[in-house]
Design an enzyme around this catalytic site. Structure first.
Site, PDB file in Angstrom:
ATOM      1  N   CYS A   1      -1.827   7.032 -14.024  1.00  0.00           N
ATOM      2  CA  CYS A   1      -1.496   7.517 -12.679  1.00  0.00           C
ATOM      3  C   CYS A   1      -0.420   6.675 -12.004  1.00  0.00           C
ATOM      4  O   CYS A   1      -0.148   6.849 -10.832  1.00  0.00           O
ATOM      5  CB  CYS A   1      -2.745   7.574 -11.802  1.00  0.00           C
ATOM      6  SG  CYS A   1      -3.459   5.967 -11.483  1.00  0.00           S
TER       7      CYS A   1
ATOM      8  N   ARG B   1      -4.689   8.262  -2.953  1.00  0.00           N
ATOM      9  CA  ARG B   1      -4.589   6.893  -2.424  1.00  0.00           C
ATOM     10  C   ARG B   1      -5.174   6.896  -1.016  1.00  0.00           C
ATOM     11  O   ARG B   1      -4.457   7.047  -0.027  1.00  0.00           O
ATOM     12  CB  ARG B   1      -3.132   6.445  -2.374  1.00  0.00           C
ATOM     13  CG  ARG B   1      -2.485   6.187  -3.740  1.00  0.00           C
ATOM     14  CD  ARG B   1      -1.053   5.728  -3.556  1.00  0.00           C
ATOM     15  NE  ARG B   1      -0.504   5.066  -4.719  1.00  0.00           N
ATOM     16  CZ  ARG B   1       0.430   5.594  -5.522  1.00  0.00           C
ATOM     17  NH1 ARG B   1       0.911   6.797  -5.286  1.00  0.00           N
ATOM     18  NH2 ARG B   1       0.881   4.915  -6.557  1.00  0.00           N
TER      19      ARG B   1
ATOM     20  N   HIS C   1       9.852   0.918  -0.905  1.00  0.00           N
ATOM     21  CA  HIS C   1       9.719   2.115  -0.058  1.00  0.00           C
ATOM     22  C   HIS C   1      10.813   3.128  -0.358  1.00  0.00           C
ATOM     23  O   HIS C   1      10.575   4.328  -0.382  1.00  0.00           O
ATOM     24  CB  HIS C   1       9.847   1.727   1.417  1.00  0.00           C
ATOM     25  CG  HIS C   1       8.570   1.256   1.999  1.00  0.00           C
ATOM     26  ND1 HIS C   1       7.480   2.073   2.095  1.00  0.00           N
ATOM     27  CD2 HIS C   1       8.201   0.071   2.508  1.00  0.00           C
ATOM     28  CE1 HIS C   1       6.496   1.397   2.650  1.00  0.00           C
ATOM     29  NE2 HIS C   1       6.903   0.168   2.908  1.00  0.00           N
TER      30      HIS C   1
ATOM     31  N   ARG D   1      -9.423   7.250  -5.058  1.00  0.00           N
ATOM     32  CA  ARG D   1      -9.504   5.803  -5.278  1.00  0.00           C
ATOM     33  C   ARG D   1     -10.017   5.167  -3.998  1.00  0.00           C
ATOM     34  O   ARG D   1      -9.553   5.502  -2.910  1.00  0.00           O
ATOM     35  CB  ARG D   1      -8.115   5.273  -5.603  1.00  0.00           C
ATOM     36  CG  ARG D   1      -8.081   3.756  -5.614  1.00  0.00           C
ATOM     37  CD  ARG D   1      -6.769   3.239  -6.045  1.00  0.00           C
ATOM     38  NE  ARG D   1      -5.763   3.349  -5.010  1.00  0.00           N
ATOM     39  CZ  ARG D   1      -4.491   3.027  -5.203  1.00  0.00           C
ATOM     40  NH1 ARG D   1      -4.079   2.637  -6.388  1.00  0.00           N
ATOM     41  NH2 ARG D   1      -3.626   3.119  -4.224  1.00  0.00           N
TER      42      ARG D   1
END
Ligand code: PEP
Ligand code: MG
Length: 560
Positions: free
Chosen positions: A477, A283, A185, A319
């Protein structure tokens, strides 16, 4: 000098400030009344959890994208009834409230860490929540990112996701952590915020506050007490003039699409500001990470329409939900798995939840039909030709015109020709492809050096994929596309587009414009001849014109 892993490029020079250590608790705490006064302690405990959950939720509402998701996850943990019950049990047994939180959090963290992978990452969220609740119970200021009123380098053993999520707009000009990996993260958020960051820098947490540091987030080099000349070089490099608009192309006009990775419309704004030619990776799961029920058709259609409207006239590669492993969705109960990264994730979830994929494809097709954007849809974690074929047939059945597969699993790269005999395009997800090729968990700091996308084995798989493409589009990507020099290697291998965090686009655009396509091919060949990631990187750096290296703010010694 320390060397860690550079995970968010850029340089900064500033004094170090360490993250304040968490407030310790003990069974003898009596600062808010005796432990035997169970009613008072229970009230303090419940008040602490409620206030922490509310504060985290309000902080989430002030932010967008990844920072918002992270704070929402923390708010959910603070409101979790199982955690509350565990802490209350300790209070009922005579433990003071703050220490009961420490004990309950330790029990849950141990459980999460045992599960590994994604769940182990949640232990960091949990510790952040614990520190806040303990501070609230004790009535003291919560530890966290300092705000001294001057620019500084934040130095920490590790940052909790919630700490990282509050960095935007703070005094932090660079981050150095002793733990963490390239896809943690901390790394993802630092990149999104454009803050130079180095992770896995062992020994860094022993630095004293006030020590002057020069941090290079590209090379991973952290210099202690830099000389005037080193500072000067770093500062002039950070003022490097990057090309901020225009389509991706080499000096001699070979096109390489410059696309953006986004999680929703907020990132879409940043992508358009960076003059991205479109979206190379939307995403979609990121919009639903904090949902306890599956998003409806209408909710999904509204989200997809919002993004497609932003990119009218441009390409948007969406996606389908990539759930499981490091990205669990609360509404997809996948159960405990021994090795979640090797388990039911990505496209594999369709077997148990076919209606979810169907509903998403239907919503994407409906949004696509009403917009002027060029919608492409791809599936994550495709491993075989059969999976790719099944997905493309299904997606076409819903009216999706351009259907593709991500290449994230070595088997898919090895048989890319078969996959592309059905799919219209592929996009290489280097984050997972590196993880699976090197057999190194992308969430684990201890194996971070293996997760270097310059690994020649990874470059070979990219080359294999392109060579099997027969003229169909092959994008990259993963985070690797954001490295300007590696981008030249991918271009030289024949990759047709590169998709990255919006902030990285200008650097990659500048790199492409600084070389001819023949030079890209030359650096690609040199990188593939190397025997290690280090050799590949330095071979390419030696071949790239010195003026371009300076323009990109890179130097041979990695200091500026
Ligand atoms: C990848 O694996 O490289 C990728 C782009 O997907 P994610 O990082 O979302 O798994
Ligand atoms: Mg992936």
């Amino acid at each position: 000098m320390f060397t860690g892993i550079g995970v968010s490029s850029g340089s900064a020079v500033a004094p170090a400030l360490r993250l304040a250590p968490p407030i310790t608790t003990s069974p003898q705490d009596s600062d808010r009344g005796p432990a035997s006064d169970t009613a008072t302690q229970l009230a303090l405990l419940r008040g602490g959890f409620t206030k922490a959950a509310d504060a985290l939720k309000s902080e989430a509402d002030l932010r967008d994208g990844e920072a918002r998701d992270v704070l929402n996850v923390a708010a959910q943990i603070a409101g979790d009834s199982a955690l509350h019950a565990a802490a209350e049990k300790h209070v009922n047994a005579g433990t003071p409230a703050a220490h009961a939180v420490t004990l309950a959090a330790a029990e849950f963290a141990a459980m999460f860490e045992k599960l590994g992978g994604y769940m182990a990452e949640r232990a960091a969220d949990l510790r952040g929540v614990r520190d806040r609740v303990v501070a609230l119970i004790k009535g003291v200021a919560a530890p966290g990112v300092p705000q001294p009123g001057y620019p500084y380098v934040l130095v920490a053993k590790d940052l909790t996701p919630a700490d990282t999520a509050t960095l935007g707009g703070s005094d932090v000009v660079a981050i150095v952590t002793e733990e963490g990996g390239p896809t943690s993260h901390t790394a993802i958020l630092a990149r999104a915020l454009g803050i130079p960051a180095v992770v896995a820098a062992s020994g860094a947490s022993e630095l004293d506050d006030g020590t002057e540091l020069l941090v290079n987030g590209a090379s991973g080099v952290v210099l202690v007490n830099p000389s005037a000349e080193q500072r000067q070089r770093a500062l002039s490099a950070s003022a490097a003039s990057l090309v901020t608009s225009g389509a991706g192309r080499t000096q001699d006009g070979h096109p390489v699409g410059l696309l953006a990775n986004i999680a929703g419309p907020a990132d879409g704004v940043a992508a358009l500001e960076a003059d991205a030619e479109g979206v190379g990776l939307f995403r979609t799961e990121f919009a639903f990470l904090d949902r306890s029920t599956a998003p409806t058709f209408d909710e999904q259609k509204a989200l997809y329409t919002a993004v497609l409207t932003q990119f009218a006239g441009k390409k948007v590669v969406a996606r389908t939900l990539d759930a499981g492993a490091d990205k669990p969705l609360p509404f997809l109960p996948l159960g405990a798995e021994e090795n979640p990264a090797l388990g039911v994730r990505g496209l594999r979830t369709r077997v148990r939840f076919p209606e979810l994929l169907g509903n998403q494809l239907k919503a994407l097709a409906a949004a696509g039909a009403e917009s002027n954007a060029d919608l492409w849809v791809m599936a994550p974690m495709v491993a075989t030709f059969d999976e790719a074929a099944e997905f493309t047939v299904l997606a076409r059945g819903y009216g999706i015109r351009t259907c593709g597969a991500m290449i994230e699993v070595p088997s898919a790269a090895l048989r890319a020709g078969d996959i592309l005999s059905e799919a219209d395009f592929v996009s290489i997800g280097t984050n997972d492809l590196t993880q699976y090729t090197l057999a190194a968990d992308r969430m684990l700091g201890a194996v971070a050096p293996l997760l270097d996308p310059w690994q020649p084995a990874l470059l070979d798989l990219v080359a294999l994929t392109v060579n099997a493409s027969d003229g169909k589009p092959v994008g990259v990507c993963g985070e690797a596309a954001a490295d300007p020099l590696l981008a030249l290697v991918f271009a030289g291998l024949g990759v047709t587009s590169l998709s990255m965090a919006p902030r990285a686009i200008a650097g990659v655009r500048t790199a492409l414009l600084g070389v001819t396509f023949a030079q890209c091919q030359q650096v690609a060949e040199a990188a593939r001849k190397a025997r290690s990631a280090r050799e590949a990187r330095s071979a390419v750096r030696d071949l790239v014109p010195a003026a371009l290296v300076a323009e990109l703010g890179l130097t041979q010694d990695g200091l500026a």
